[in-house]
Design a protein around this motif. Structure first.
Motif, PDB file in Angstrom:
ATOM      1  N   LEU A 154      -2.483  52.863 -27.664  1.00  0.00           N
ATOM      2  CA  LEU A 154      -1.693  54.093 -27.732  1.00  0.00           C
ATOM      3  C   LEU A 154      -0.721  54.202 -26.564  1.00  0.00           C
ATOM      4  CD1 LEU A 154      -4.451  56.578 -28.876  1.00  0.00           C
ATOM      5  CD2 LEU A 154      -2.659  55.530 -30.263  1.00  0.00           C
ATOM      6  N   ALA A 155      -1.155  53.773 -25.393  1.00  0.00           N
ATOM      7  CA  ALA A 155      -0.274  53.847 -24.223  1.00  0.00           C
ATOM      8  C   ALA A 155       0.980  53.005 -24.430  1.00  0.00           C
ATOM      9  CB  ALA A 155      -1.028  53.387 -22.977  1.00  0.00           C
ATOM     10  N   ARG A 156       0.839  51.882 -25.138  1.00  0.00           N
ATOM     11  CA  ARG A 156       1.982  51.011 -25.394  1.00  0.00           C
ATOM     12  C   ARG A 156       2.831  51.480 -26.564  1.00  0.00           C
ATOM     13  NH1 ARG A 156      -2.054  47.118 -24.991  1.00  0.00           N
ATOM     14  NH2 ARG A 156      -1.995  46.857 -27.244  1.00  0.00           N
ATOM     15  N   GLU A 157       2.211  52.018 -27.606  1.00  0.00           N
ATOM     16  CA  GLU A 157       2.909  52.251 -28.863  1.00  0.00           C
ATOM     17  C   GLU A 157       3.290  53.705 -29.150  1.00  0.00           C
ATOM     18  OE1 GLU A 157       0.315  50.608 -31.806  1.00  0.00           O
ATOM     19  OE2 GLU A 157       0.645  48.560 -31.126  1.00  0.00           O
ATOM     20  N   ALA A 158       2.617  54.650 -28.557  1.00  0.00           N
ATOM     21  CA  ALA A 158       2.852  56.061 -28.884  1.00  0.00           C
ATOM     22  C   ALA A 158       3.963  56.656 -28.027  1.00  0.00           C
ATOM     23  CB  ALA A 158       1.573  56.871 -28.714  1.00  0.00           C
ATOM     24  N   GLU A 159       4.588  57.667 -28.574  1.00  0.00           N
ATOM     25  CA  GLU A 159       5.601  58.442 -27.844  1.00  0.00           C
ATOM     26  C   GLU A 159       4.929  59.736 -27.375  1.00  0.00           C
ATOM     27  OE1 GLU A 159       9.948  60.479 -28.716  1.00  0.00           O
ATOM     28  OE2 GLU A 159       8.756  59.758 -30.394  1.00  0.00           O
ATOM     29  N   PHE A 160       5.059  60.042 -26.102  1.00  0.00           N
ATOM     30  CA  PHE A 160       4.471  61.246 -25.512  1.00  0.00           C
ATOM     31  C   PHE A 160       5.604  62.168 -25.077  1.00  0.00           C
ATOM     32  CE2 PHE A 160       1.158  58.193 -25.391  1.00  0.00           C
ATOM     33  CZ  PHE A 160      -0.021  58.904 -25.472  1.00  0.00           C
ATOM     34  N   ILE A 161       5.645  63.337 -25.678  1.00  0.00           N
ATOM     35  CA  ILE A 161       6.693  64.307 -25.377  1.00  0.00           C
ATOM     36  C   ILE A 161       6.040  65.522 -24.729  1.00  0.00           C
ATOM     37  CG2 ILE A 161       8.495  65.778 -26.352  1.00  0.00           C
ATOM     38  CD1 ILE A 161       8.488  63.761 -28.759  1.00  0.00           C
TER      39      ILE A 161
END
Length: 64
Positions: A39-46
């Motif tokens: 998730l740290a590599r692939e997800a977008e955190f807004i």
């Protein structure tokens, strides 16, 4: 504490809380039942909200 919107191509999107992005990654990994590293590599955190955006007591006392 911050509120993050998390978007991922396989898991969709959700919101999680965390003091840092790292804490948000761990929270969403628990929520989705997957590895946090993926998730740290692939997800977008807004970042949607940060509690420091709230007016403090001093501002309330001054009427601002």
């Amino acid at each position: 504490m911050k509120l993050y919107l998390v978007r991922h191509p396989e898991h969709g999107e959700t919101t999680v809380n965390g003091r840092t992005k790292y804490e948000a990654v761990l929270a969403v990994a628990r929520k989705w039942g997957t590895r946090w590293t993926k998730l740290a590599r692939e997800a977008e955190f807004i970042e949607l909200f940060d509690e420091t955006m709230l007016p403090g007591e001093e501002a309330a006392e001054n009427g601002t």
